[in-house]
Design an enzyme around this catalytic site. Structure first.
Site: not given
Lengths: 60, 470
Positions: B80, B153, B177
């Site tokens: 990420k 996310s 997330s």
């Protein structure tokens, strides 16, 4: 309440008022404050020995 | 092997070790898929093509010369884009400082490289791991329906694993997330116990709630990745020093005989869509048939706990972003700016009472784990909404069942459990007592083997069609 929150932002937090921030004040007042007040009510029943955990590591 | 698009680390590790395939072949196969479909899925901020090729060549040379490092050796993984990779730009999915280049690796990056993993790129994400993607980077698309959100996310992480671009992706989880995109994209997502995986080199959203963990195709793969990234790190003050984690804690159980599974019924039923409820009840039947005992639970105070989570998260996020919100506000998407600005209105007392409430609930929930092995809920109250509907929402309802794992620091896993009538994935969430990742993953494995949902792929022809439309 909006006036108080605006003063809090500008006078206490040193922020410059802008449309986005004004919208955030309305959102906080309508959506977040009622929930916070509920939490404040619950916290009135905390025992004095209950400590917060600034660095939180769950116990085994 | 390479014609299959449901590749798993556990299968490939054996083939790489025995030289049936090479890391370079594997990377090329995945890069071909990226070249073909990434234009539609949009799961990367940056594909680190040249770096990945060098690492795959190095892995190949090492394996050929008998220096096999373990199950992640030669396995392509994405990070990420709030996890540092030295000398590679890190955007945080934002325009606040898009040219930032970290000079050192995050600890989790370092650990993956030590395991011989191939870092294939920086995964797309919601801006600073909250709310929604910055419009500049556009939406990552859900591989099951490109008009729907992939969850966030760690959006690019969930989509890339499901699309078969990477074998695993490392995400972060502050309120759900990792688990939300894993659930909405139909893959496995593990948020480990707080303190289990170092956050050094990871941009914080909320220091006392942030976790780092893997998204993978199976529970066994999540266990393999966790073995690489877990462990004490003196660079992270919240890192847990007393106990390491190793793969032997993951058991390939045949059944769930003797396992007690708690269900907080009043928290679940009545607040989920009918399809989620039906799927959840079916999942409970599957667990029961596998031998588990289902135990109804009553956990009071969860509404207030969610408020405490929100107060802590937004206060800490505001503290981190305060200067940029004042000096560089146009770097943020307006929606995120507004969400972070709210943090300045919580008082110090609100924050501290939230942390006290957190501790009170941890004690309470710890007692529950004396009665049950794990607690199970749906992963989300609804299936993936359309991007249009999501952008209209003002409140965050998708995280109704995930926040619990963050504020209490519990290991929490989402496993695919079924599909809606529209063919959208539904997830089952499993919480364990602190540091019981092994138990959570082992129970998830039994469920996964009973349902075999991970073997069902999305329809790739729709990705082609979507590409033609654009």
């Amino acid at each position: 309440m909006k006036k108080i929150l605006t003063l809090m932002s500008v006078e206490l937090n040193g922020r410059t008022l802008n449309p986005c921030l004004e919208e955030a004040i309305s959102v906080y007042e309508k959506e977040y404050l009622p929930a916070v007040q509920q939490l404040q009510k619950v916290s009135g029943e905390f025992s004095l020995s209950l400590e917060p955990a600034p660095i939180y590591i769950p116990e085994k | 092997m390479m014609n299959e698009n449901r590749l798993t680390i556990s299968q490939l590790a054996t083939q790489l070790k025995t030289k049936q395939i090479s890391p370079v072949e594997l990377l090329d196969h995945l890069l071909d898929r990226v070249d073909r479909y990434e234009g539609t899925i949009n799961s990367f901020i940056l594909v680190m093509r040249e770096i990945a090729k060098e690492q795959a060549q190095k892995a190949e040379a090492e394996i050929t010369s008998g220096r096999y490092r373990g199950p992640l050796h030669g396995i392509p993984i994405s990070l990420k884009d709030i996890i540092s990779y030295a000398d590679v730009p890190m955007t945080n999915g934002s325009r606040v400082d898009p040219n930032y280049i970290p000079s050192t690796h995050a600890t989790v990056t370092e650990k993956l490289l030590n395991s011989g993993a191939v870092i294939m790129g920086k995964a797309h994400l919601h801006e600073f791991a909250y709310k929604a993607p910055h419009p500049y980077y556009e939406w990552t698309k859900n591989p099951w329906d490109v008009d729907r959100v992939p969850g966030g996310s760690s959006s690019g992480s969930g989509a890339a694993v499901q699309a078969g671009f990477v074998l695993a992706s490392i995400g972060t989880d502050t309120g759900g997330s990792i688990r939300l995109p894993a659930s909405l994209c139909g893959v496995v997502g593990l948020k480990p116990t707080y303190g289990r995986v170092s956050r050094h080199g990871v941009t914080p959203l909320s220091w006392t709630l942030d976790h780092v963990g893997p998204l993978t195709m199976t529970c066994e793969d999540a266990a393999l990745v966790l073995e690489s990234i877990a462990g004490y790190d003196p660079k992270d003050s919240t890192s847990y020093s007393d106990q390491s984690w190793d793969f032997s804690e993951f058991k390939r159980l045949d059944d769930l005989k003797g396992k007690k599974i708690g269900i907080p019924e009043s928290f679940i039923f009545g607040s989920v869509s009918s399809e989620i409820e039906a799927s959840f009840r079916e999942a409970l039947t599957t667990l029961e048939k596998a031998g588990a005992e289902i135990i109804p639970l009553q956990i009071d105070g969860l509404q207030e706990l969610q408020t405490a989570q929100s107060a802590i998260l937004i206060s800490e996020a505001y503290a981190f972003h305060m200067n940029n919100l004042e000096k560089n506000p146009e770097g943020y998407h307006t929606q995120l700016r507004q969400a972070f600005e709210v943090g300045q209105f919580y008082t110090a007392a609100d924050y501290i009472q939230s942390q006290r409430y957190r501790k009170q609930m941890m004690v309470k929930v710890k007692e529950i784990f004396d009665q049950v092995d794990v607690i199970v809920t749906p992963s989300t109250p609804e299936v993936a909404p359309t991007i249009t509907d999501y952008e209209k929402q003002t409140s965050f309802t998708l995280g109704k069942f995930t926040f619990f794992g963050n504020i209490l620091g519990l290991p929490s896993l989402t496993v695919p459990s079924g599909f809606s009538t529209e063919g959208l994935p539904i997830g089952l969430q499993i919480f364990g007592a602190p540091y019981e990742e092994g138990k959570v993953l082992s129970i998830g494995h039994v469920f996964e083997q009973e349902t075999k949902i991970f073997q069902t792929p999305p329809n790739e022809s729709r990705w082609e069609a979507a590409k033609e439309l654009t």
